[in-house]
Design a protein around this motif. Structure first.
Motif, PDB file in Angstrom:
ATOM      1  N   LEU A   1      16.287   1.569  26.042  1.00 49.68           N
ATOM      2  CA  LEU A   1      15.702   0.181  26.710  1.00 49.68           C
ATOM      3  C   LEU A   1      16.050  -0.880  25.820  1.00 49.68           C
ATOM      4  CD1 LEU A   1      11.739   1.348  27.069  1.00 49.68           C
ATOM      5  CD2 LEU A   1      13.515   1.194  28.842  1.00 49.68           C
ATOM      6  N   GLY A   2      16.168  -0.894  24.669  1.00 52.30           N
ATOM      7  CA  GLY A   2      16.686  -2.163  24.001  1.00 52.30           C
ATOM      8  C   GLY A   2      15.769  -2.205  22.689  1.00 52.30           C
TER       9      GLY A   2
ATOM     10  N   GLU B   1      17.002  -8.458  18.299  1.00 53.02           N
ATOM     11  CA  GLU B   1      17.913  -8.263  19.509  1.00 53.02           C
ATOM     12  C   GLU B   1      19.147  -7.919  19.323  1.00 53.02           C
ATOM     13  OE1 GLU B   1      17.970 -10.064  23.920  1.00 53.02           O
ATOM     14  OE2 GLU B   1      17.757 -11.318  22.251  1.00 53.02           O
ATOM     15  N   ILE B   2      19.829  -8.517  18.458  1.00 52.07           N
ATOM     16  CA  ILE B   2      21.181  -8.395  17.911  1.00 52.07           C
ATOM     17  C   ILE B   2      21.286  -6.979  17.594  1.00 52.07           C
ATOM     18  CG2 ILE B   2      22.931  -8.950  16.355  1.00 52.07           C
ATOM     19  CD1 ILE B   2      21.755 -11.829  16.373  1.00 52.07           C
ATOM     20  N   ALA B   3      20.389  -6.458  16.838  1.00 56.10           N
ATOM     21  CA  ALA B   3      20.409  -4.898  16.432  1.00 56.10           C
ATOM     22  C   ALA B   3      20.438  -3.975  17.346  1.00 56.10           C
ATOM     23  CB  ALA B   3      19.305  -4.821  15.394  1.00 56.10           C
ATOM     24  N   THR B   4      19.778  -4.299  18.604  1.00 53.56           N
ATOM     25  CA  THR B   4      20.025  -3.331  19.733  1.00 53.56           C
ATOM     26  C   THR B   4      21.293  -2.661  19.835  1.00 53.56           C
ATOM     27  OG1 THR B   4      20.194  -5.021  21.723  1.00 53.56           O
ATOM     28  CG2 THR B   4      17.966  -4.429  21.031  1.00 53.56           C
ATOM     29  N   ALA B   5      22.233  -3.446  19.851  1.00 57.33           N
ATOM     30  CA  ALA B   5      23.680  -2.883  20.187  1.00 57.33           C
ATOM     31  C   ALA B   5      24.087  -1.952  18.751  1.00 57.33           C
ATOM     32  CB  ALA B   5      24.853  -4.059  19.912  1.00 57.33           C
ATOM     33  N   THR B   6      23.722  -2.175  17.537  1.00 62.58           N
ATOM     34  CA  THR B   6      23.830  -1.283  16.376  1.00 62.58           C
ATOM     35  C   THR B   6      23.247   0.154  16.631  1.00 62.58           C
ATOM     36  OG1 THR B   6      24.168  -3.336  14.833  1.00 62.58           O
ATOM     37  CG2 THR B   6      23.577  -0.913  14.027  1.00 62.58           C
ATOM     38  N   ALA B   7      21.724   0.002  17.427  1.00 71.35           N
ATOM     39  CA  ALA B   7      21.011   1.113  17.544  1.00 71.35           C
ATOM     40  C   ALA B   7      21.583   1.907  18.568  1.00 71.35           C
ATOM     41  CB  ALA B   7      19.624   0.696  17.905  1.00 71.35           C
TER      42      ALA B   7
END
Length: 467
Positions: free
Chosen positions: A137-138, A44-50
């Motif tokens: 979407l995330g 979930e933290i990596a969604t910002a990176t993506a």
């Protein structure tokens, strides 16, 4: 955490076998449920990176991975042969398709960003202008099957990356190495290594991934019972599911019979029949039924079953000896109920020679269920309407095939068949990776095919400006 998700603190390693020799080729670690829950939080933290990756970078990463896959195509094909049991010719084709899937995903990252909205198309909107964009979407859970261990992974993670999402990938237990290889190529091409997290584990691990509240979508390809379990436990999130098929092929008397035989033999027995759009029920107009059946059986008997590493081999092993035994049991069950086995059905470990049956009762599992094995039913029909009724006599409807030289009939029958796709003068198993792919009846949800999966994995966001 529910008690139903409790597993040991240390999961046993997953042993990966060569599907032809039965020899161990690797042992990979599996997650416990607790480790899976930690992976969800990290992902979930990596969604910002993506999401922060500019579209040109997403496209460049996908193009770069496609180039690496093309460059290493022969070694990747050899891995597919060993891990999934496909013949070397079939494995090479799968690699080629996966290269195309990644390239299509790269193009989608650049192309499908949104649209201008014509606010002045309705009175009161003259002083407004705006647009919608397609936003990530995330966090997406992708659960993939063994039968296309490379390309069906690419069909999920390619569009997900193009749309700016992070992915929790759970590959099939039988084929984890091919999935890992594809993810490694994406990282080598520049994808931040936390954007895709591979989670290997049992059904309790899968359940933890599916249930997680911070997961925004589950994309699943696999069996119907597992799909039902996912739908029952996922909660409020997007679901995309491809749950298999039971494909009919209709052959009319005016068809090119040589073409119909050749295409249907390939469509029935490609990948040892482990193909969700493979021809399972071939329905032939009665006047040409004897000629078709004779040619079809003769062509089937020419197929070479055996070592998938040999270029001459047409049909390799099934995914396991247990799967081959289960398929053989369905043949014996049908024969006991009055069906005639015309050729094949010989069992040798994970090898099952291509089987052709006729006279199969409609109550048999071979008729009612997806067989997912090198087994095909060939039956006659008397008229167009009865052929359509028989073709639609299944709860599962991914694709169908129709052979005829009459264009009006082809279009009429295509309109009447209940399926997500109808291939005219082609077997049911033709698929272009750019086309929408999915079923039309019970259990089918959403569409794959790069553009369509991308749209499933993104959401529109409207901006309107009042002047």
């Amino acid at each position: 955490m529910s008690d139903t998700l409790t597993t040991p603190q240390q999961a046993d390693d997953l042993v990966v076998l060569d599907k032809f020799t039965g020899e161990q080729i690797a042992a990979v670690s599996q997650f416990t449920v607790e480790q899976a829950l930690d992976a969800i939080d990290d992902a979930e933290i990596a969604t910002a990176t993506a999401a922060a990756l500019p579209r040109h970078e997403r496209a460049a990463i996908l193009e770069g991975a496609a180039a690496l896959l093309h460059e290493r195509s022969e070694s990747v094909a050899e891995l597919i042969v060993s891990e999934a049991g496909k013949t070397i010719r079939q494995a090479r084709k799968e690699v080629s398709r996966a290269v195309n899937t990644l390239r299509l995903s790269a193009a989608e990252a650049l192309r499908n960003a949104g649209e201008v909205i014509p606010f002045d198309s309705f009175p009161g909107g003259e002083n407004r202008q705006g647009w919608f964009s397609r936003e990530p979407l995330g966090l997406i859970v992708a659960i993939t099957p063994y039968n296309d261990a490379l390309n069906l992974v690419a069909h999920k993670i390619g569009p997900a990356i193009a749309g700016g999402n992070a992915v929790l990938l759970k590959p099939a237990q039988q084929t984890p190495l091919t999935a890992q290889l594809l993810v490694d190529l994406l990282v080598e091409a520049g994808l931040p290594d936390n954007v895709i997290t591979i989670v290997r584990g049992n059904r309790y691990v899968a359940q933890a991934l599916v249930q997680a509240r911070n997961v925004r979508m589950v994309s699943f390809t696999g069996g119907f019972a597992t799909g039902q379990a996912i739908a029952a436990t996922a909660g409020i999130k997007k679901l995309a599911m491809e749950l298999g098929g039971n494909a009919p092929v209709l052959v009319f008397a005016d068809a090119d019979l040589d073409l119909a035989v050749e295409a249907s033999v390939s469509g029935a027995f490609w990948a040892a029949g482990q193909n969700c759009i493979g021809a399972q029920r071939i329905l032939v107009e009665r006047s040409v039924f004897p000629a078709f059946l004779k040619s079809f059986v003769a062509a089937t008997e020419k197929l070479v079953t055996g070592n998938p590493r040999l270029d001459a081999t047409d049909v390799g092993p099934m995914i396991s000896a247990q799967s081959a035994e289960a398929a053989s049991a369905k043949i014996h069950e049908a024969v006991a109920d009055g069906a005639a086995l015309l050729t094949g059905g010989e069992l040798n470990g994970s090898l099952l020679t291509p089987a052709v049956l006729t006279g199969v009762p409609r109550t048999c599992r071979l008729w009612e269920e997806e067989v997912f094995a090198p087994i095909v039913i060939v039956e006659p029909f008397d008229d167009e309407q009865s052929a359509i009724i028989s073709a639609n006599d299944s709860e599962y409807a991914l694709q169908a095939g129709v052979f005829t030289s009459d264009l009006n009939r082809a279009l009429r029958v295509a309109g009447a068949i209940e399926a997500g796709g109808v291939m005219i003068n082609d077997s049911s198993d033709y698929r272009l990776d750019a086309m929408p792919f999915g079923g039309s009846k019970y259990g089918s949800m959403g569409r794959e095919g790069v553009r369509f999966a991308y749209e499933e994995m993104t959401q529109p966001k409207v901006v309107a400006i009042s002047r």
